[in-house]
Each structure stands twice: as structure tokens, then as C-alpha cells.
Design an enzyme around this catalytic site. Structure first.
Site, PDB file in Angstrom:
ATOM      1  N   ARG A   1      -9.787 -10.802  33.694  1.00 24.10           N
ATOM      2  CA  ARG A   1      -8.695 -10.134  32.656  1.00 24.10           C
ATOM      3  C   ARG A   1      -9.023  -9.862  31.331  1.00 24.10           C
ATOM      4  NH1 ARG A   1      -3.224  -9.464  34.057  1.00 24.10           N
ATOM      5  NH2 ARG A   1      -3.093 -10.240  36.137  1.00 24.10           N
TER       6      ARG A   1
ATOM      7  N   GLU B   1       3.884 -14.194  31.314  1.00 21.20           N
ATOM      8  CA  GLU B   1       2.843 -14.101  30.507  1.00 21.20           C
ATOM      9  C   GLU B   1       3.073 -13.141  29.310  1.00 21.20           C
ATOM     10  OE1 GLU B   1       0.609 -13.897  34.097  1.00 21.20           O
ATOM     11  OE2 GLU B   1      -0.922 -15.209  32.949  1.00 21.20           O
TER      12      GLU B   1
END
Ligand code: MTE
Ligand code: HPA
Ligand code: MOS
Length: 766
Positions: A317, A720
């Protein structure tokens, strides 16, 4: 308790269904479960050395201590001594070698927690020390990698750098972050008949707990039931690492045939569990004379700790978010997951994305300062628009990057505020203000395509009330309220009729962890599927009941059942009783798998994300230049929520994420010394934002967008992304320091603690 508002509205600002129970202390957490008679307590004896060979371990004195029932070691594990999720590289109980301080060696089980604690110091252990590595760059030099190095590339950076008017290079560092969920880790295991166990666990990831305990005990997964009511916070820390505590409780319960509780104290939790991965990185950025970024290169050294845990996925990520929200034609990103002698680091809100985005922002800031431009000018000139293709092959559609930026600049008066800061700094010798903009772009979906699936189980009872189970874990993010809203809207009934069940592997199996901000999308769409099935069956019953034609549309709204053009109506309860008497199935299992996503790890190209979330934050701060202390004056945000299903909850997620992000960037400093000992091991030495240090103004504006068809009811994922607005605080503080001392030596090293600020204020760049 369901409030008046909730029974009337479903798509609006419905209060969190847990709110009343939370504030009155009636919500149940793991340690609130009624205790079974004969429950035992388990305590972990963990390694006092960060790296070494276990030469001798003697627990005979501890075993004879009052109240001790048994002490378990690796030899007592009948199945696989492993708790690693991605790779089987982490033993539950270390045997011959220890790899980090805090690594479990023995499990003491006693009649009481006090008895277990009293026996711990009686254990003797001799460990022959081996060299300790805590720095990821050093680990890399020594070839200590947890997983193969990955690279994302597009265009030709080498060729592009040759044609750039500006080329800058440097380094950037971000620290770790302690999750500090209010509820620590923990598990409570009950032995059941037929060699089975039920485990109450404080976990985001039931499947991983179930699988780990089953393999540990050489049982089929069907013999291990995992149940979760809610967590007092997870923040990624309980995505995989909850398996440790569940395995400990499970191991003891299975051997002793008695219920066993294993819940660490705060300092044990802090010492033994992994944190956000710290990163050390190098960058090179190239721009043309107009400030357009032509090329960007970065190399990331991820501090993974002693075992892989989720670090390889986190690394991935980082690569996905390495260019944040900027359209850069030539990109080369390389990431190394480095093995060090620290507790295995793990998921933490943003999952490697924030670490990658910080490096990009540092490079841009570096370039802007060299070019004599405000950093926000460079940011704005490079915002991506539809049609840009990321280094990983996905092409941008529905970009809200520019819309958020322009709206933020307008609404919050960027130009006027810029002038105000300049005027303040001119008028004040010992206080300086700084500001920054922080645009974000975050991809929604687990980067591992397989994980993007979910299920839901729905029962409608005889009286019309509804039981709803999903694979989603409530950890404070409000998922249960959202699931309730989805079901109420789909069925056309009052939310008060619906009960959210605990998350349980027997009701909903094979769950993905509640993570990646994707829980509402995945589980919500599974709820929709289950509701659609039930509605389809009920509509047939309704047509008969109303005397409507076979293909006539049926409406169920506000508990009233009708069909256009038919003048009779009936209510929900009657409909359900009729369905019952007609022996129609009133239970359904919903399933959802995100369509259209894929990723090929060989070519590092694909379409991994269902969609992206955008936004821009404007952050202002004031530094006290005598003391190095500072305040965050304001964080003003325009955020792309899509068509928010619950603005109250989404706003809460945004505020919480921002404050947590600011904490990571400013005051939260995880410190391990050279021996691998955690120095910031309690709340006296590890500081998180409190009510006094949160921004004085926190203004979040909802950008009006269509949302995305793959978002639940077009309400975009929110868990997030807002954390990354916190990165803006670092750059605002840096600018304030530079306003005091333009020659300050201020590397791109986070966190920007007051100590670092003070040293920087009076430093001089060579
Ligand atoms: N909010 C609260 N109150 N508590 C949490 O533990 N975890 C965060 C975020 N918000 C968390 C939270 C993290 S790391 C994620 S991935 C998402 O919530 C998970 O929930 P979601 O998928 O429903 O957004
Ligand atoms: N995000 C969060 N958690 C995860 C992911 C992800 O992309 N992949 C595996 N666990
Ligand atoms: Mo969140 S780090 O994906 O649990």
C-alpha cells in the site's frame, strides 16, 4: 436504545446506536462477559532480550508457586507453532531463539491473575545475546528482508530527470505509532463438548483467529468458534495480532478443559504488540521550469520488526500511495520490508499509505523551497485529473482532487489567511505561525483482491422483528449503525425492529478482517443482497395479500405495504405473519464480492481499487519560539464523503482520524533503545493528543459529489483517509519554524516533537 430520530429517519444523521450504552457504561466489552465458574487466568512470560539463543529456561519454582495450574512452553503445542498470517514465520511461543524483546516464551496459567503475576519473577532464563538490529537501513545492508523487494514503475524516470529544470533529492523518515486502543488485546476461551472451543476475542479479524487457533491445536476450523461483540478500538492493531492472545487462551483451555482468560495489562500490551511500521526513505524529484513534476523516485525501507505479520501487504500500500494525489508521468518506487529485532509491526490506520504519502510531500516541499515557491503552488499544479494512470495501471475516473482543493482554498480563504500569517509573523518576534495544505487520495479495497468479499445473515422472526449478522466488527467506527440503516432502508421498516448480532464465525463464516475502510461497503452490500432476496419473496406474498397483479410493483415503506393503483394496504407485521403461514422462507444469506477489481503482482499492474477518496486540509499552527511548544490552531477540510449515509458518524471518523494523524506526526514518539527495549512503554512516556492539544478549530466540509456505485448507497469509505490530513501538521509546523529561523536545520523527520522543534529553532543548516 433507539431514539426518536432513528425510528423516523434512516438515511440522515442517525446517532450511533451504541451512544447511549457507551455513555452509561452498559456496552459490553470482552472483559465484561459474565465469568464461568472455574475460569483460569493466563499470563505470558516474554523475552527480556531482543535477540539471542535461549540457553536455559527453568520454571520449576514458578510451577510450584501457589495457585499455578500449569506452565506451557512450545513443546505443549500439538499443531503448528505459528501465528503468522501472510508467512508462517512467527512462533506463538519461542523455543530456542528469541527475535525481539517481548516475544512470548512461556504461558503461566493460574487460579487467579494475581497468582500468575506473582509467579512470573520466579522464572529463570539465560539468553546468549546476538547482535540487535533496530534500524531498517542496517537490516537491508545485512540482507535481512521479510519479503521480496517490490517496485512500481511507469514511464522512464532516468530519461525524464535528464530533461528536468529542477532535480532535488533527500531523505524522509516517519516514526512508529502505538495503537493505544482504549481496550487492550485479549481473549476468553471456553472449552465446549466434542473437542471444540469458543473464543471470545477482541479482534478485527475473526477468520485469522479461528484459523490460527485451529492449526495450533491441530483441529479443523469447524471446532473453533470465534465471537466478537465489539472492540474498544482496533485501529489495525487487532487485524492480525489478536491471534496471539486468542491462541494463548485457546491452548490453555484445550489442555486444561477449563475456561481461560488472557488479557494483558497496558504495559504488557505496549511491550509485546507491534505498532505502525516506521519508515526511512530516499527520494528524488524532478520538475520542469513551471513546477510540473516530471519524475519521481523513492526507495522505502520499512521497519517490519522480527516477523512478517502484515508488513508485506503494508509495503504494497506504500507503493500504491507513493505519489499521493499527483499526476506524475515518470515514476519508480522501490520498497524493502526489513527485518529488525523489534516486535513485528503491523496494520495501523492507513496501512502504509501515510508513510508513502509523507515522502511525496517531503519531496514536493523540498522542491518548492528550492524553487522559491509556496509548497501549495506546486501541490496545486500537479493535482491529478481524470485520465491519469497511476504507476500501478489504474486510470483515474471521478477525481475530486481539484474540486476539494478549490473548495477548500475558497471556503477557508487561503489567500487572506496567507496574508494574515505573514502579518502575524512580521508583528511577533517570539511566536510564529505556519500553515500547509494537505491533499489526499486513498484507494478503497483490500489491495489483495481475494479479501474483497463479505456475507450477511438475516432472519425475520414471526413478529416482524429482524436479526442481522454480518462479518463486520464494531470497533467504534459505527459500522453497526450503518448496517442497521442499510437493512432498514432496504426492508422499509423501522431500525428499532432490527438487532445487530455479535460477529460470529458460525453465523457468518470466512470473514475478511474489518479493515481497509471497506467494512461498510463489503458487508453493507452483502446486507443489501440478503434483504433483496427476502423482499423478493415477500413481494409475492404481498401481491396476493393486496390483490395486485402478478407483476405489479410492491412498495414497502415506513412499515406500510402497498402497490400503486391498488387501494388496500397492509402492514409489515401482517405481511410477515402471512409469509409464515404460507411457509415462505424468511431467512437469507447475502454475499458480495467487489466487481471489476484485479491486480497482477508479476507485472505490478491492474485495477486494485473500487474507487478513491479525496480531500484537502488546510492546517494552521503557532509555535512558541522560546519553548518549542506549539498549538494546532485549525484544521479546515473539504472531504469527499460521496452521499454520506450517516454524516454524524462520518464526521466523527473524520475528526478522530485527523487527530490521530496529527498525533503520529507531532507528539507520538515510539522509542526503542539500541538494545531493542521499548522506552516509551507507558502513558507517562508516550504522549497522544488530548482535549487540550486537539486543533482549536476542526471544520470539516462535505463536498457534494455523486459518490460511487461501488460504495454502499454511494456513501464513500471514511475510516482511514482522514488520518492523512494529519501530515499537514508536520509541514505547517516546519513552516512556522522556518519563519523564525530561515536557516533552521529541519530534516523531514517525523514526529515533529516539541523537543525537535526547539532544537531546530536554534540550529543552523551547514
Ligand atoms: N474508529 C474507531 N472509533 N475505532 C477504530 O478502531 N479503526 C480505523 C477506522 N476508524 C477505528 C476507527 C481503521 S484502521 C479502519 S481500517 C476502519 O476504521 C475500519 O472500519 P471501516 O472499514 O468500517 O471503516
Ligand atoms: N488494508 C488494510 N488491511 C489489509 C489490507 C489492506 O489493503 N490488505 C490486507 N489487510
Ligand atoms: Mo485498518 S489499518 O485497515 O485496520
Amino acid at each position: 436504545m433507539i431514539t426518536e430520530v432513528q425510528t423516523k429517519t434512516t438515511g440522515a444523521a442517525v446517532p450511533n446506536i451504541d451512544a447511549a450504552a457507551h455513555v452509561t457504561g452498559r456496552s459490553l466489552y470482552l472483559d465484561d462477559l459474565p465469568m464461568l465458574d472455574g475460569t483460569l487466568y493466563a499470563k505470558i512470560f516474554d523475552s527480556p532480550a531482543a535477540h539471542g539463543i535461549v540457553r536455559r529456561i527453568d520454571f520449576s519454582r514458578a510451577a510450584a508457586a501457589p495457585g499455578i495450574v500449569r506452565i506451557f512452553s512450545a513443546a505443549d503445542i500439538p499443531g503448528a507453532n505459528n501465528i503468522g498470517g501472510i508467512f508462517p514465520d512467527e512462533p506463538l511461543l519461542a523455543d530456542k531463539k528469541v527475535l525481539f524483546m517481548g516475544q512470548p516464551l512461556l504461558l503461566l496459567v493460574a487460579e487467579s491473575e494475581e497468582a500468575a503475576e506473582a509467579a512470573l519473577p520466579l522464572i529463570e532464563v539465560e539468553i546468549e545475546p546476538l547482535p540487535v538490529i533496530t534500524c531498517p537501513r542496517e537490516a537491508f545492508r545485512k540482507g535481512e528482508l521479510l519479503s521480496p523487494t517490490r517496485s512500481f514503475r511507469t514511464g522512464d524516470t532516468e530519461a525524464a530527470f535528464a530533461s528536468c529544470a529542477w532535480v532535488l533529492e533527500g531523505s524522509a523518515e516517519t516514526g512508529g505509532q502505538e495503537h493505544l486502543y482504549l481496550e487492550t488485546h485479549g481473549a476468553y476461551a471456553w472449552p465446549l463438548e466434542n473437542d471444540s472451543l469458543r473464543i471470545y476475542s477482541s479482534t478485527q479479524g475473526l477468520r485469522h483467529v479461528q484459523e490460527t487457533v485451529a492449526h495450533l491445536l491441530a483441529l479443523g476450523m469447524h471446532r473453533v468458534e470465534v465471537d466478537v461483540t465489539r472492540l474498544g478500538g482496533g485501529f489495525g492493531g487487532k487485524e492480525d495480532q489478536a491471534a496471539l492472545w486468542a491462541s494463548m487462551a485457546g491452548l490453555a483451555a484445550w489442555h486444561l478443559r477449563r475456561p481461560v482468560k488472557c488479557i494483558p495489562h497496558r504495559m504488557e500490551d505496549m511491550r509485546m504488540s507491534g505498532k505502525r511500521n516506521p519508515y526511512k526513505s530516499d527520494y528524488r524529484i524532478g520538475l520542469d521550469a513551471d513546477g510540473r513534476i516530471l519524475a519521481f523516485e523513492a526507495t522505502y525501507y520499512q521497519n517490519g520488526g522480527a516477523a512478517a505479520d502484515l508488513s508485506p501487504a503494508i509495503l504494497e500500500r506504500t507503493l500504491f500511495h507513493g505519489t499521493n494525489t499527483y499526476a506524475i508521468p515518470n515514476v519508480t518506487l522501490t520498497a524493502h520490508s526489513c527485518r529488525t529485532n523489534l516486535p513485528p509491526n503491523t496494520a495501523f490506520r492507513g496501512f502504509g499509505g501515510p508513510q508513502g504519502m509523507f515522502v511525496m510531500e517531503a519531496a514536493l516541499d523540498h522542491a518548492a523551497k528550492a524553487m522559491g515557491l509556496p509548497t501549495f503552488e506546486l501541490q496545486r499544479r500537479n493535482l491529478m485529473t481524470d485520465g491519469y494512470t497511476f504507476s500501478y495501471g489504474q486510470t483515474v475516473t471521478q477525481s475530486a482532487a481539484t474540486a476539494c482543493w478549490e473548495e477548500a482554498a475558497d471556503r477557508f480563504g487561503l489567500t487572506e489567511k496567507q496574508a494574515k500569517v505573514a502579518a502575524f509573523n512580521k508583528a511577533n518576534a517570539w511566536k510564529k505561525k505556519g500553515f500547509s495544505l494537505m491533499p489526499i487520495c486513498f484507494g478503497i479495497s483490500f489491495t489483495n483482491t481475494m479479501m474483497n468479499q463479505a456475507r450477511a445473515l438475516l432472519h425475520v422472526y414471526w413478529d416482524g422483528s429482524v436479526s442481522l449478522s454480518t462479518g463486520a466488527v464494531e470497533m467504534g467506527q459505527g459500522i453497526n449503525t450503518k448496517m442497521l440503516q442499510v437493512a432498514a432502508l432496504m426492508l422499509g421498516i423501522h431500525p428499532g425492529r432490527i438487532k445487530l448480532e455479535s460477529t460470529n464465525t458460525t453465523r457468518v463464516a470466512n470473514t475478511s478482517p474489518s479493515a481497509a475502510s471497506a467494512t461498510a461497503d463489503l458487508n453493507g452490500k452483502a446486507v443489501e443482497d440478503a434483504c433483496r432476496q427476502i423482499r423478493g419473496r415477500l413481494e409475492m406474498v404481498a401481491r396476493e395479500l393486496l390483490g395486485a397483479a402478478e407483476d405489479a410493483p410492491v412498495e414497502i415503506r415506513e412499515e406500510q405495504v402497498s402497490s400503486p393503483g391498488v387501494d388496500t394496504t397492509t402492514d409489515w407485521a401482517t405481511l410477515i405473519r402471512t409469509a409464515f403461514s404460507k411457509r415462505i422462507n424468511r431467512s437469507a444469506k447475502g454475499h458480495y464480492a467487489t466487481p471489476d477489481i484485479h491486480f497482477d503482482k508479476k507485472t505490478e499492474k491492474g485495477h486494485p481499487f473500487a474507487y478513491h477518496v479525496y480531500g484537502t486540509a488546510l492546517t494552521h499552527c503557532t509555535v512558541d519560539c522560546l519553548r518549542g511548544t506549539y498549538e494546532i490552531d485549525s484544521v479546515e477540510v473539504v472531504h469527499d464523503f460521496g452521499q454520506s449515509i450517516n454524516p454524524l458518524i462520518d464526521l466523527g471518523q473524520c475528526e478522530g482520524g485527523i487527530v490521530q494523524g496529527i498525533g503520529w506526526m507531532t507528539m507520538e514518539e515510539v522509542v526503542y533503545d539500541e538494545s531493542g527495549r521499548l522506552r516509551s512503554n507507558a502513558l507517562s512516556t508516550y504522549k497522544i493528543p488530548d482535549i487540550y492539544s486537539v486543533p482549536k478549530v476542526l471544520d470539516v466540509h462535505f463536498l457534494e459529489t455523486e459518490g460511487h456505485r461501488l460504495a454502499i448507497r454511494r456513501s464513500k469509505a471514511v475510516g482511514e483517509p482522514p488520518l492523512m490530513y494529519g501530515i499537514g501538521a508536520f509541514f505547517a509546523l516546519r513552516n512556522a519554524v522556518l519563519a523564525f529561523n530561515p536557516n533552521a536545520d529541519l530534516p523531514y523527520t517525523a514526529p515533529m516533537t516539541p523537543e525537535r522543534v526547539l532544537m531546530a529553532l536554534y540550529s543552523n543548516k551547514a
